[in-house]
Design a protein around this motif. Sequence first.
Motif, short mmCIF file in Angstrom:
data_model
loop_
_atom_site.label_atom_id
_atom_site.label_comp_id
_atom_site.label_asym_id
_atom_site.label_seq_id
_atom_site.Cartn_x
_atom_site.Cartn_y
_atom_site.Cartn_z
N TYR A 1 0.68 -1.21 -0.06
CA TYR A 1 0.03 0.03 0.13
C TYR A 1 0.80 1.37 -0.01
N PRO A 2 1.94 1.46 0.87
CA PRO A 2 2.81 2.78 0.65
C PRO A 2 3.21 2.90 -0.46
N HIS A 3 3.40 1.83 -1.27
CA HIS A 3 4.20 2.01 -2.70
C HIS A 3 3.10 2.55 -3.77
N TYR A 4 2.12 2.12 -3.58
CA TYR A 4 0.72 2.31 -4.30
C TYR A 4 0.67 4.02 -3.94
N VAL A 5 0.71 4.50 -2.83
CA VAL A 5 0.44 5.84 -2.45
C VAL A 5 1.62 6.62 -2.91
N ALA A 6 2.92 6.24 -2.80
CA ALA A 6 3.91 7.03 -3.25
C ALA A 6 4.06 7.15 -4.68
N VAL B 1 1.48 7.10 -6.68
CA VAL B 1 0.33 7.94 -7.34
C VAL B 1 0.72 9.58 -6.92
N GLU B 2 1.14 9.84 -5.84
CA GLU B 2 1.43 10.79 -5.37
C GLU B 2 2.71 11.74 -6.03
N LYS B 3 3.64 10.68 -6.54
CA LYS B 3 4.62 11.12 -7.04
C LYS B 3 4.31 11.86 -8.36
N LYS B 4 3.15 11.41 -9.11
CA LYS B 4 2.95 11.80 -10.37
C LYS B 4 1.50 12.76 -10.31
N GLY B 5 1.50 13.36 -9.09
CA GLY B 5 0.56 14.37 -8.82
C GLY B 5 -0.80 14.04 -8.74
N ARG B 6 -1.18 12.68 -8.63
CA ARG B 6 -2.32 12.09 -7.97
C ARG B 6 -2.58 12.30 -6.56
N THR B 7 -3.91 11.80 -5.86
CA THR B 7 -4.09 11.89 -4.68
C THR B 7 -4.13 10.61 -3.94
N LYS B 8 -4.21 10.61 -2.54
CA LYS B 8 -4.54 9.20 -1.92
C LYS B 8 -5.90 9.18 -2.03
N GLU B 9 -6.66 10.20 -1.98
CA GLU B 9 -8.25 9.96 -2.07
C GLU B 9 -8.58 9.33 -3.38
N GLU B 10 -8.03 9.56 -4.38
CA GLU B 10 -8.02 9.10 -5.86
C GLU B 10 -7.58 7.75 -5.78
N LEU B 11 -6.63 7.25 -4.95
CA LEU B 11 -6.35 5.85 -4.68
C LEU B 11 -7.30 5.16 -4.17
N HIS B 12 -7.87 5.79 -3.05
CA HIS B 12 -8.81 4.97 -2.47
C HIS B 12 -10.11 4.73 -3.21
N GLN B 13 -10.52 5.68 -4.06
CA GLN B 13 -11.75 5.52 -5.12
C GLN B 13 -11.47 4.49 -6.09
N VAL B 14 -10.09 4.25 -6.39
CA VAL B 14 -9.90 3.00 -7.30
C VAL B 14 -9.90 1.85 -6.67
N ILE B 15 -9.17 1.80 -5.29
CA ILE B 15 -9.36 0.59 -4.53
C ILE B 15 -10.84 0.19 -4.35
N GLU B 16 -11.67 1.16 -3.87
CA GLU B 16 -13.06 0.98 -3.53
C GLU B 16 -13.69 0.44 -4.75
N TRP B 17 -13.36 0.90 -5.97
CA TRP B 17 -14.16 0.56 -7.16
C TRP B 17 -13.78 -1.06 -7.27
N LEU B 18 -12.69 -1.40 -7.20
CA LEU B 18 -12.31 -2.75 -7.22
C LEU B 18 -12.68 -3.76 -6.46
N THR B 19 -12.63 -3.25 -5.17
CA THR B 19 -12.72 -4.27 -4.09
C THR B 19 -14.10 -4.23 -3.19
N GLY B 20 -14.56 -2.98 -3.23
CA GLY B 20 -15.80 -2.49 -2.41
C GLY B 20 -15.32 -2.25 -1.11
N PHE B 21 -14.13 -2.03 -0.77
CA PHE B 21 -13.78 -1.36 0.58
C PHE B 21 -13.64 0.00 0.79
N ASP B 22 -14.35 0.57 1.71
CA ASP B 22 -14.23 2.12 2.07
C ASP B 22 -12.97 2.06 2.74
N GLU B 23 -12.84 3.52 2.94
CA GLU B 23 -11.31 3.94 3.68
C GLU B 23 -11.26 3.27 5.12
#
Length: 121
Positions: free
Chosen positions: A20-25, A27-49
């Motif tokens: 997970y920390p690698h995923y965050v790093a 996306v953030e390195k490329k100007g995306r947000t942790k919130e966007e990452l969570h949105q993507v993970i939730e779409w795939l898995t159904g897990f909320d934050e």
Amino acid sequence: MKTTPKHDERMANMTFASVYPHYVAKVEKKGRTKEELHQVIEWLTGFDEKQLQKLIDEKVTFETFFEKAKLNLNAHLIKGVICGYRVEEIENPLTQKVRYLDKLVDELAKGKAMEKILRKK
């Protein structure tokens, strides 16, 4: 596409918390947000934050992570190459799900539009 049993076992036993920390790093390195990452993970898995944080705290393996997930019905629309594997051709179901997640994170980091990442037609 064939993966080796050793590779599949390694994927199953890897903890989500370790990746997970690698995923965050990434996306953030490329100007995306942790919130966007969570949105993507939730779409795939159904897990909320909150659920996601619980799984991270419990240090669940990817096997347990995806056993608990409610995979999106459109996950099969995730196609392309990630880590040298064509995701739609991976035969091991768990390895394929892990690579689905990797592919979505990669698309997010590459600046792809959220509606395309979430396979909205």
